[in-house]
Design a protein around this motif. Structure first.
Motif: not given
Lengths: 274, 274
Positions: A7-8, A229-234
């Protein structure tokens, strides 16, 4: 890497972009074919050009395995080249009976040193939990994928009216905490993201399917973001192959920058409201 | 290899044994550790000692991947060493979106030259069908596995009272014929074999779980055999590690022979009744 560190990094870079290193020898610029290892050279230049704009890289194992033993060398050297602090995901979609899953976990977490590996749920608990026994490492489990075939089984309705992917998430919530388990949810599945967030409010989601596959980043953020945020969008092809000439790395950077800027706005909007 | 060729081999050898090359460096005899490639040396001696007793070999990819790039060399050399005419299965349990599955198919069918690869069904049709586009090659799809975790999802009951694994088989029957598609059904699941045969009367089944996992060969044959045998029954640990000393290959042969003799009786019984 811990959830807080991830998150950081997202806050610092104002990005939740993951770049998929799905490097296809047939698609890389012609001038690289004279390099000793064209795929490695391509990856290095992509990483040099984009690492300040993304928080994660996700090599897709199929592209390296199709090159035979040499492909694994290329994969290992690519992973070594990724700067410290970025999150690395082996997109392998593995899953087997317990003792075999332990061997896979060893391959990805120890031999290759990845932070995370994607796994398939079909074989159930004892195929997934061996991956969860590695301190500081992550399992990213398929839940609802972005392809047409997701309709075949993932969307089946069970006796209790729950859909299979919902049951998969609800069951896996007992296996791993939000500090070690993420879910794959396709960007083309925004209508179901709200339900995913009900079931797994704190877990990070790995979201493939924007760019070439046509998913909508704004909708993903609206329904999928949580308080970290909780998202990693690829994105893969839309960045890697943005240009096909000698300036491919600059073109890739421009494509990544466009996504990053949209992500910065979405993060600002989300956290100013929160 | 065609279905007819596979059946001819089964008749000739009076065996439907598949030996799983799940070679764990920690379990191979101490005297092999001085070899240039202990895993390869172990595999060669196992193959020399057993190839007339089995019809297929099934290296489990996890065991080779855990050794890094060198493991893929060992795998490729092991496959090269398997005599012509034996059926080779890459136990990889892969599955990904279409273009990626095509890369995996290329890795296993072309780069490594295997006859078959195991795939996972969770991502649906477009994750499986790219493997079906290779002339003379086989897809072996997970249906009902032998592990405890098979209860988590495979046995879930759907709205129409069908179980998920039944739906998986019924759906996949439309994707590939009995000349290109097989199913994995664990030997511990004999109560469900009758149902599997109703759904897929002509398809070969790859049956893991006898030996170390405790499945019952006679029950598998009773409920699973069809008019071309239709079974490849796998044993791994119970054969590979039957002995741990210098005579490990002879011990492995003795263990394989015991299974083969039981198979010869079961084949005779089945085809004398037919």
């Amino acid at each position: 890497m811990t959830r807080e560190q991830l998150f950081a990094q997202i806050q610092q870079k104002r990005s939740f972009l993951c770049i998929g290193l799905d490097t296809d020898p047939a698609k890389i610029p012609a001038h690289l074919h004279s390099a000793a290892d064209p795929v490695l050279e391509f990856n290095r230049q992509i990483i040099d050009a984009t690492h300040d704009l993304c928080v994660a890289y996700k090599p897709n194992l199929a592209f390296y395995e199709s090159l035979g033993p040499k492909g694994w060398e290329t994969l290992a050297q690519t992973l070594d080249y990724i700067p410290e602090g970025l999150f690395t995901i082996a997109d392998a979609k593995r899953g087997d009976i317990g003792n075999t899953s332990s061997m896979y976990a060893k391959a990805f977490f120890e031999t290759l040193g990845c932070d995370a590996v994607t796994v398939a749920p079909y074989m159930g608990e004892d195929s997934v939990t061996p991956f969860l026994n590695f301190e500081g490492k992550w399992v990213i489990m398929l839940a609802l994928t972005s392809n047409a075939g997701s309709l075949n089984f993932q969307m089946l309705e069970l006796q209790n009216r729950e859909l299979l992917f919902e049951k998969v998430i609800r069951t896996a919530q007992k296996w791993g905490s939000a500090d070690q388990l993420m879910y794959v949810v396709g960007a083309t599945q925004t209508t179901h993201l709200r339900k995913v967030r009900e079931l797994a409010p704190d877990h990070f989601l790995l979201v493939p399917g924007i760019g070439a596959q046509g998913g909508d980043l704004e909708a993903v953020a609206r329904f999928g973001m949580n308080r970290q945020c909780g998202l990693l969008v690829n994105a893969s092809r839309s960045i890697l192959y943005a240009g096909r000439g000698k300036d491919f790395a600059q073109q890739a950077r421009a494509a990544a920058q466009q996504v990053q800027q949209q992500m910065a706005e979405l993060l600002e909007r989300h956290f100013s409201q929160a």
